[in-house]
Scaffold this motif. Structure first.
Motif, PDB file in Angstrom:
ATOM      1  N   UNK A 144      -3.682   1.346  22.748  1.00 26.36           N
ATOM      2  CA  UNK A 144      -3.484   0.169  21.902  1.00 26.36           C
ATOM      3  C   UNK A 144      -1.997  -0.129  21.742  1.00 26.36           C
ATOM      4  N   UNK A 145      -1.178   0.653  22.404  1.00 30.12           N
ATOM      5  CA  UNK A 145       0.264   0.462  22.360  1.00 30.12           C
ATOM      6  C   UNK A 145       0.945   1.537  23.174  1.00 30.12           C
ATOM      7  N   UNK A 146       2.249   1.408  23.284  1.00 24.96           N
ATOM      8  CA  UNK A 146       3.018   2.360  24.094  1.00 24.96           C
ATOM      9  C   UNK A 146       3.907   3.257  23.251  1.00 24.96           C
ATOM     10  N   UNK A 147       3.648   3.298  21.957  1.00 24.15           N
ATOM     11  CA  UNK A 147       4.438   4.146  21.058  1.00 24.15           C
ATOM     12  C   UNK A 147       3.608   5.378  20.679  1.00 24.15           C
ATOM     13  N   UNK A 148       4.246   6.545  20.604  1.00 24.04           N
ATOM     14  CA  UNK A 148       3.508   7.789  20.340  1.00 24.04           C
ATOM     15  C   UNK A 148       3.313   8.077  18.847  1.00 24.04           C
ATOM     16  N   UNK A 149       2.747   7.120  18.135  1.00 22.52           N
ATOM     17  CA  UNK A 149       2.500   7.265  16.703  1.00 22.52           C
ATOM     18  C   UNK A 149       1.045   6.916  16.407  1.00 22.52           C
ATOM     19  N   UNK A 150       0.597   7.247  15.195  1.00 24.17           N
ATOM     20  CA  UNK A 150      -0.791   6.958  14.833  1.00 24.17           C
ATOM     21  C   UNK A 150      -1.076   5.475  15.055  1.00 24.17           C
ATOM     22  N   UNK A 151      -2.212   5.212  15.658  1.00 26.57           N
ATOM     23  CA  UNK A 151      -2.604   3.821  15.903  1.00 26.57           C
ATOM     24  C   UNK A 151      -3.246   3.235  14.652  1.00 26.57           C
ATOM     25  N   UNK A 152      -3.234   1.924  14.571  1.00 25.28           N
ATOM     26  CA  UNK A 152      -3.908   1.251  13.460  1.00 25.28           C
ATOM     27  C   UNK A 152      -5.402   1.555  13.506  1.00 25.28           C
ATOM     28  N   UNK A 153      -5.967   1.612  14.701  1.00 31.79           N
ATOM     29  CA  UNK A 153      -7.398   1.907  14.839  1.00 31.79           C
ATOM     30  C   UNK A 153      -7.742   3.274  14.250  1.00 31.79           C
ATOM     31  N   UNK A 154      -6.941   4.289  14.558  1.00 36.33           N
ATOM     32  CA  UNK A 154      -7.188   5.633  14.010  1.00 36.33           C
ATOM     33  C   UNK A 154      -7.011   5.639  12.501  1.00 36.33           C
ATOM     34  N   UNK A 155      -6.003   4.928  12.017  1.00 39.73           N
ATOM     35  CA  UNK A 155      -5.765   4.854  10.579  1.00 39.73           C
ATOM     36  C   UNK A 155      -6.993   4.266   9.872  1.00 39.73           C
ATOM     37  N   UNK A 156      -7.562   3.220  10.444  1.00 39.64           N
ATOM     38  CA  UNK A 156      -8.746   2.582   9.863  1.00 39.64           C
ATOM     39  C   UNK A 156      -9.933   3.544   9.849  1.00 39.64           C
ATOM     40  N   UNK A 157     -10.129   4.277  10.937  1.00 36.29           N
ATOM     41  CA  UNK A 157     -11.224   5.252  10.983  1.00 36.29           C
ATOM     42  C   UNK A 157     -11.073   6.269   9.853  1.00 36.29           C
ATOM     43  N   UNK A 158      -9.876   6.797   9.673  1.00 38.25           N
ATOM     44  CA  UNK A 158      -9.659   7.772   8.600  1.00 38.25           C
ATOM     45  C   UNK A 158      -9.903   7.154   7.228  1.00 38.25           C
ATOM     46  N   UNK A 159      -9.512   5.909   7.035  1.00 38.71           N
ATOM     47  CA  UNK A 159      -9.743   5.240   5.749  1.00 38.71           C
ATOM     48  C   UNK A 159     -11.234   5.080   5.478  1.00 38.71           C
ATOM     49  N   UNK A 160     -11.985   4.685   6.503  1.00 34.23           N
ATOM     50  CA  UNK A 160     -13.437   4.559   6.338  1.00 34.23           C
ATOM     51  C   UNK A 160     -14.066   5.913   6.040  1.00 34.23           C
ATOM     52  N   UNK A 161     -13.652   6.943   6.763  1.00 38.57           N
ATOM     53  CA  UNK A 161     -14.202   8.279   6.547  1.00 38.57           C
ATOM     54  C   UNK A 161     -13.916   8.770   5.134  1.00 38.57           C
ATOM     55  N   UNK A 162     -12.770   8.444   4.614  1.00 39.73           N
ATOM     56  CA  UNK A 162     -12.406   8.842   3.254  1.00 39.73           C
ATOM     57  C   UNK A 162     -13.321   8.152   2.237  1.00 39.73           C
ATOM     58  N   UNK A 163     -13.605   6.880   2.443  1.00 42.52           N
ATOM     59  CA  UNK A 163     -14.527   6.157   1.548  1.00 42.52           C
ATOM     60  C   UNK A 163     -15.927   6.764   1.610  1.00 42.52           C
ATOM     61  N   UNK A 164     -16.386   7.080   2.812  1.00 41.43           N
ATOM     62  CA  UNK A 164     -17.707   7.682   2.982  1.00 41.43           C
ATOM     63  C   UNK A 164     -17.761   9.042   2.285  1.00 41.43           C
ATOM     64  N   UNK A 165     -16.701   9.831   2.418  1.00 39.91           N
ATOM     65  CA  UNK A 165     -16.664  11.139   1.761  1.00 39.91           C
ATOM     66  C   UNK A 165     -16.750  11.007   0.238  1.00 39.91           C
ATOM     67  N   UNK A 166     -16.230   9.923  -0.289  1.00 39.53           N
ATOM     68  CA  UNK A 166     -16.268   9.694  -1.733  1.00 39.53           C
ATOM     69  C   UNK A 166     -17.669   9.344  -2.215  1.00 39.53           C
ATOM     70  N   UNK A 167     -18.387   8.532  -1.464  1.00 43.43           N
ATOM     71  CA  UNK A 167     -19.656   8.009  -1.978  1.00 43.43           C
ATOM     72  C   UNK A 167     -20.909   8.697  -1.458  1.00 43.43           C
ATOM     73  N   UNK A 168     -20.896   9.204  -0.227  1.00 46.68           N
ATOM     74  CA  UNK A 168     -22.119   9.787   0.338  1.00 46.68           C
ATOM     75  C   UNK A 168     -22.767  10.858  -0.539  1.00 46.68           C
ATOM     76  N   UNK A 169     -22.005  11.790  -1.110  1.00 45.68           N
ATOM     77  CA  UNK A 169     -22.659  12.817  -1.939  1.00 45.68           C
ATOM     78  C   UNK A 169     -23.332  12.244  -3.190  1.00 45.68           C
ATOM     79  N   UNK A 170     -23.034  11.005  -3.538  1.00 46.98           N
ATOM     80  CA  UNK A 170     -23.556  10.405  -4.757  1.00 46.98           C
ATOM     81  C   UNK A 170     -24.688   9.412  -4.520  1.00 46.98           C
TER      82      UNK A 170
END
Length: 143
Positions: free
Chosen positions: A42-68
């Motif tokens: 998604x780019x030529x820079x060796x840093x976290x991609x926006x796509x990966x950042x979004x995945x982690x954000x979604x996973x964090x939301x799921x971790x908050x609500x799924x147990x409830x």
């Protein structure tokens, strides 16, 4: 066999779920090679991609609500709006934070953030998820 979830999935979720507006969670993440823009192409820079950042954000939301959520219920992502503000390199530890801002029926609205250990914002955003009956949702969408 028809479950209670199947009968009620079109209405508001049952009252026995334990989601609290204002609740939040933090998750520590180590940026991996697979998260980099160069790896995801998604780019030529060796840093976290926006796509990966979004995945982690979604996973964090799921971790908050799924147990409830009651058995048989799940959530699906319906909207994500983020700003990618700063870089994070491979091996760096970053913190993802999800905060349940408010609920509207079966819609859940979150503020999400990703920061480095120095407190610098890597990404900020808003995320919306929708509560569904897992079995019925999968069946209706050919899963």
């Amino acid at each position: 066999m028809t479950t209670d979830c199947d009968k009620k999935h079109k209405q508001a979720p049952p009252s026995n779920y334990h989601l609290s507006v204002g609740s939040q969670t933090d998750q520590a993440i180590i940026v991996k090679k697979e998260d980099l823009a160069t790896h995801l192409k998604t780019g030529k820079v060796p840093f976290i991609s926006t796509a990966a950042m979004i995945v982690y954000m979604e996973q964090c939301c799921v971790a908050l609500i799924d147990p409830n959520l009651p058995v048989g219920y799940d959530t699906v992502s319906t909207e994500m709006n983020v700003r990618h503000l700063h870089t994070a390199q491979m091996g760096e530890e970053i913190i993802c934070r999800a905060h349940l801002k408010f609920m509207e029926g079966k819609k859940l609205f979150f503020d999400v953030a990703m920061v480095n250990k120095q407190g610098v914002s890597i990404g900020l955003g808003a995320h919306e998820r929708y509560i569904v009956c897992h079995k019925t949702f999968v069946d209706e969408h050919g899963g």
